[in-house]
Design an enzyme around this catalytic site. Structure first.
Site, PDB file in Angstrom:
ATOM      1  CB  THR A 189      -0.873   0.044   1.263  1.00 43.09           C
ATOM      2  OG1 THR A 189      -0.007   0.151   2.383  1.00 43.09           O
ATOM      3  CG2 THR A 189      -1.727  -1.192   1.391  1.00 43.09           C
ATOM      4  CD  GLU A 334      -4.909  -2.519   2.352  1.00 40.54           C
ATOM      5  OE1 GLU A 334      -5.320  -2.019   1.279  1.00 40.54           O
ATOM      6  OE2 GLU A 334      -4.271  -1.872   3.203  1.00 40.54           O
ATOM      7  CE  LYS A 443     -13.713   9.853  14.539  1.00 39.60           C
ATOM      8  NZ  LYS A 443     -13.013   8.675  14.924  1.00 39.60           N
ATOM      9  CD1 TRP A 448     -17.604  10.858  14.034  1.00 36.25           C
ATOM     10  CD2 TRP A 448     -17.591   9.306  12.421  1.00 36.25           C
ATOM     11  NE1 TRP A 448     -17.064   9.721  14.571  1.00 36.25           N
ATOM     12  CE2 TRP A 448     -17.036   8.749  13.603  1.00 36.25           C
ATOM     13  CE3 TRP A 448     -17.666   8.515  11.272  1.00 36.25           C
ATOM     14  CZ2 TRP A 448     -16.571   7.434  13.668  1.00 36.25           C
ATOM     15  CZ3 TRP A 448     -17.209   7.201  11.348  1.00 36.25           C
ATOM     16  CH2 TRP A 448     -16.659   6.673  12.525  1.00 36.25           C
TER      17      TRP A 448
HETATM   18  P1  ADP Z   1      -3.400   3.459  -0.892  1.00 38.29           P
HETATM   19  O1  ADP Z   1      -3.689   4.737  -1.647  1.00 38.29           O
HETATM   20  O2  ADP Z   1      -3.616   3.528   0.585  1.00 38.29           O
HETATM   21  O3  ADP Z   1      -2.240   2.665  -1.369  1.00 38.29           O
HETATM   22  P2  ADP Z   1      -5.186   2.120  -2.574  1.00 38.29           P
HETATM   23  O4  ADP Z   1      -4.501   2.613  -3.736  1.00 38.29           O
HETATM   24  O5  ADP Z   1      -5.439   0.686  -2.388  1.00 38.29           O
HETATM   25  O6  ADP Z   1      -4.551   2.496  -1.254  1.00 38.29           O
HETATM   26  O7  ADP Z   1      -6.464   3.008  -2.460  1.00 38.29           O
HETATM   27  C1  ADP Z   1      -7.579   2.598  -1.753  1.00 38.29           C
HETATM   28  C2  ADP Z   1      -8.384   3.767  -1.304  1.00 38.29           C
HETATM   29  O8  ADP Z   1      -8.726   4.609  -2.409  1.00 38.29           O
HETATM   30  C3  ADP Z   1      -9.701   3.336  -0.725  1.00 38.29           C
HETATM   31  O9  ADP Z   1      -9.569   2.922   0.604  1.00 38.29           O
HETATM   32  C4  ADP Z   1     -10.516   4.606  -0.880  1.00 38.29           C
HETATM   33  O10 ADP Z   1     -10.260   5.509   0.149  1.00 38.29           O
HETATM   34  C5  ADP Z   1     -10.003   5.179  -2.180  1.00 38.29           C
HETATM   35  N1  ADP Z   1     -10.908   4.819  -3.273  1.00 38.29           N
HETATM   36  C6  ADP Z   1     -10.810   3.804  -4.145  1.00 38.29           C
HETATM   37  N2  ADP Z   1     -11.820   3.799  -5.018  1.00 38.29           N
HETATM   38  C7  ADP Z   1     -12.607   4.858  -4.698  1.00 38.29           C
HETATM   39  C8  ADP Z   1     -13.813   5.400  -5.228  1.00 38.29           C
HETATM   40  N3  ADP Z   1     -14.421   4.871  -6.278  1.00 38.29           N
HETATM   41  N4  ADP Z   1     -14.320   6.494  -4.631  1.00 38.29           N
HETATM   42  C9  ADP Z   1     -13.722   7.049  -3.560  1.00 38.29           C
HETATM   43  N5  ADP Z   1     -12.585   6.591  -3.021  1.00 38.29           N
HETATM   44  C10 ADP Z   1     -12.021   5.506  -3.579  1.00 38.29           C
END
Ligand code: ADP
Length: 546
Positions: A189, A334, A443, A448
């Protein structure tokens, strides 16, 4: 009593075997990193991936060893994936958008033994390879002639050309034959909080994810589709397309390093693409290109959009101006990554075309194989009423159960659900909508406030280039929202103008306590606003209401 069906391990090599047997001539077309368009097919990819497996075995790679790729979407990258996974080694996809020090961290954490890379990334590797003691070889996805002037050394040895390795080895090799729970892929990630953490996919989870993705209401791919995955293979598994396309014999069109509107448009039209997948910014670039050149899309039927929230303007422009259906999807590293997808149910479709749009804007429903729940901070389940928002939790055979080397300890609740870190609502039709990230939610007095909702509205102000909302400590309310605005060039504005713009669009108690105009808003490696940095910058900021 156990069933009496065959124990046929779900390993991903079987997917490419299937494509080789039944769709051997189906094309895989790539815009190569060297420039020209390269055409190959599933039979060739299968043969070359097997030769590569022999090359890896020759270099001493064993089951469970990590072999990394740092590469664009091309046919060669697919060959590397299957060549690595087919022999039970673990394909670790490196994201070139990470900072060099993050790359060093994850290469060392994964203990990668070999790195497959495109020519593009040799300068990046040049800067870090000495800090990566486990790496024994660098293999460049190119032929020998391109390496003439390459000076990069790994442990004193020159880079190897992938084409030479393929030439030097035959295709007789046994793929699979191991437990379906064997690790197949590793993807970190981006680590917006703390160090990056590794998600370790298994053959079984990838195989099942392929089947989840192929459902009609998910990606719904077929042997008649021509697919252009803009979503990179180096981030979240390219949404599973490198498995799903060969599984059903779709033609693949791989964009290489060029993701601008003009380059994507060219491939869409010349290759007859019917289906594509990308993050919103890519589609914005394509739509701008179409508008400025007055072009039409003659073959594209469907696009899937995810990674961040899909703006309404994109859904409407694709649908109304170009006849392309947009499907909004949500997921994360994940979750392999497909988590939810927003295709209308019969009930929602019956509401009428304009009424469907708000549902398309939501992140969607859980396909079979995925379970969702919504809870408060104490873990109590919240109602699916479309307005109550809480922590989104997820469970299923394609969801991580722990991070690589148990980094971060136990990540599941007592019912085995993984906390996504996203905050969302779920409505009575089962459509989930992201309202914020848990760490960004504000918060205020025990309630929220969604930072994303406010910043999306503020970003829609004609003078805004970018907007972000963060929580600032407040003696009475714990936290209150602060709106940060980067204005478009040449614009001036006031706090009052922005607060008036928000009035009536959000609940009164959500109104930011202050508005600050900033020169820049930092973006992270995946193009999302980096609120960690913003929170640091405004750590000692005192609200006028405090
Ligand atoms: P990271 O950026 O933490 O490496 P990822 O690339 O796996 O993680 O991104 C996942 C995150 O991206 C999700 O938990 C969510 O917050 C955001 N995300 C993914 N798809 C969408 C969507 N369609 N709309 C809004 N947020 C999204």
């Amino acid at each position: 009593m156990l069933g009496l069906m065959q124990n046929w391990p779900l390993t991903v090599d079987k997917i490419l075997d299937h494509a080789n047997r039944w769709y051997s001539g189906r094309e895989v077309v790539s815009r190569s990193v060297e420039g020209p368009i390269v055409r190959t097919n599933y039979a060739d990819i299968h043969n070359r991936a097997k030769r590569l497996s022999n090359a890896l075995l020759g270099m001493g790679i064993k089951t469970g060893d990590r072999v990394a790729t740092l590469a664009w979407n091309t046919g060669r990258h697919i060959e590397a994936w299957y060549g690595i996974m087919g022999i039970g080694a673990v394909c670790h996809t490196l994201n070139p958008r990470l900072f060099p020090e993050q790359l060093v961290y994850i290469i060392n954490h994964a203990e990668d033994r070999i790195i497959f890379t495109d020519l593009t990334f040799l300068p990046v590797l040049e800067g870090i390879i000495d800090q990566c003691p486990t790496v024994e070889h660098i293999v460049v996805l190119t032929d020998e002639s391109e390496l003439k002037n390459v000076t990069l050394r790994c442990k004193g040895k020159p880079c190897l050309a992938m084409e030479s390795l393929i030439d030097q080895h035959h295709a007789e090799v046994v793929w699979g034959g191991f437990d379906e729970n064997t690790a197949a892929g590793l993807c970190y990630t981006s680590g917006t909080t703390g160090n990056p953490k590794g998600v370790l996919y298994s053959h079984r989870s990838n195989y099942l994810h392929t089947l989840v993705g192929l459902q009609t209401d998910v990606l719904g791919l077929s042997a008649r589709d021509v697919i252009l995955p803009v979503v990179p293979m180096f981030h979240a598994n390219a949404w599973g397309i490198a498995f799903a396309a060969p599984a059903v014999g779709s033609k693949l069109v791989m964009p290489g390093s060029k993701m601008d509107g003009q380059s994507i448009f060219e491939l869409l039209e010349t290759e007859g693409v019917t289906f594509s997948a990308a993050v919103p910014t890519v589609w914005q670039m394509l739509l701008q290109h179409l508008q400025s050149t007055n072009s039409k899309l003659t073959t594209l039927k469907r696009v899937v959009i995810g990674g961040s929230a899909c703006p309404e303007a994109i859904i409407r422009a694709f649908g109304d101006d170009y006849g392309v259906d947009v499907t909004h999807a949500w997921g994360m590293t994940e979750t392999s990554p497909l988590g939810t997808i927003s295709r209308p149910t019969a009930d929602v479709e019956a509401l009428g075309p304009d009424e469907v749009i708000p549902f398309k804007l939501k992140q969607g429903r859980a396909p079979v194989g995925i379970e969702l729940k919504l809870t408060n901070d104490e873990g109590r389940e919240l109602p699916h009423d479309g307005t109550t928002f809480g922590r989104l939790k997820i469970r299923g055979a394609t969801i991580a159960s722990a991070y690589f080397k148990q980094e971060g300890g136990n990540i599941l609740d007592e019912e085995g659900f993984f906390d996504t870190g996203d905050v969302s609502t779920i409505d009575q039709y089962g459509f989930m909508q992201i309202t914020d990230r848990a760490k960004d939610v504000i918060k205020s007095g025990g309630e929220w406030i969604s930072s994303i909702e406010i910043e999306n509205i503020a970003a829609g102000h004609p003078k805004s280039a970018l907007a972000a909302v963060i929580g600032i400590a407040h003696p009475k309310w714990d936290e209150r929202p602060l709106l940060l605005v980067k204005l478009r060039e040449g614009q001036t504005s006031t706090k009052e103008e922005y607060l008036a713009y928000l009035e009536g669009k959000i609940a009164k108690w959500w109104t930011p306590d202050d508005v600050v105009f900033v020169d820049d808003i930092p973006l992270g490696a995946t193009g999302k606003i980096d609120k960690k940095i913003l929170r640091q910058q405004f750590e000692s900021y005192r609200l006028p209401t405090a």
